[in-house]
Write a protein that holds these residues in place. Sequence first.
Motif, mmCIF file in Angstrom:
data_model
loop_
_atom_site.group_PDB
_atom_site.id
_atom_site.type_symbol
_atom_site.label_atom_id
_atom_site.label_comp_id
_atom_site.label_asym_id
_atom_site.label_seq_id
_atom_site.Cartn_x
_atom_site.Cartn_y
_atom_site.Cartn_z
ATOM 1 N N UNK A 81 4.294 -1.050 -9.756
ATOM 2 C CA UNK A 81 5.503 -0.358 -10.212
ATOM 3 C C UNK A 81 5.659 -0.472 -11.727
ATOM 4 N N UNK A 82 5.307 -1.605 -12.288
ATOM 5 C CA UNK A 82 5.438 -1.794 -13.739
ATOM 6 C C UNK A 82 4.392 -1.011 -14.519
ATOM 7 N N UNK A 83 3.159 -0.980 -13.998
ATOM 8 C CA UNK A 83 2.074 -0.372 -14.761
ATOM 9 C C UNK A 83 1.887 1.112 -14.484
ATOM 10 N N UNK A 86 3.930 6.031 -10.123
ATOM 11 C CA UNK A 86 3.478 6.694 -8.894
ATOM 12 C C UNK A 86 2.695 5.745 -7.969
ATOM 13 N N UNK A 87 1.870 4.881 -8.553
ATOM 14 C CA UNK A 87 1.152 3.888 -7.746
ATOM 15 C C UNK A 87 2.137 2.904 -7.133
ATOM 16 N N UNK A 90 3.519 4.404 -4.052
ATOM 17 C CA UNK A 90 2.528 4.298 -2.972
ATOM 18 C C UNK A 90 2.532 2.890 -2.371
ATOM 19 N N UNK A 91 2.610 1.891 -3.236
ATOM 20 C CA UNK A 91 2.642 0.503 -2.753
ATOM 21 C C UNK A 91 3.907 0.235 -1.938
ATOM 22 N N UNK A 92 5.036 0.815 -2.347
ATOM 23 C CA UNK A 92 6.272 0.657 -1.575
ATOM 24 C C UNK A 92 6.140 1.301 -0.205
ATOM 25 N N UNK A 93 5.531 2.486 -0.151
ATOM 26 C CA UNK A 93 5.301 3.144 1.144
ATOM 27 C C UNK A 93 4.395 2.293 2.029
#
Length: 107
Positions: A81-83, A86-87, A90-93
């Motif tokens: 989320x920091x870097x 959009x990724x 995806x990680x949250x999903x």
Amino acid sequence: MTIASGQDNGPPPPGYTDHKPNHLARLHKVEGQIRGITRMVGDDRYCIDVLTQISAATHALQEVALALLDDHMRHCVTNAARSDPPAGEEKLDELAVAIRRTLRLSR
């Protein structure tokens, strides 16, 4: 590939790296519990005693799962989320699916 060295450093370490010894210790304990349950069944122990031990082993595995979820949230999801927002989404999903799977709400 890093620009400075020109070398591929491979994938980042898993989020649980800092807690790996603790997770392994818990998993070894569960492994011992399972062997004990196997012996109990082999020795024709009372059903309720076997079920009690199965419940304890299940709880111990759930504790490992929750600790791994926590590590994933604090490391993998936060870093993504920091870097790269959009990724991070995806990680949250991915995390939401993992939580549902851990809680057995869906497969």
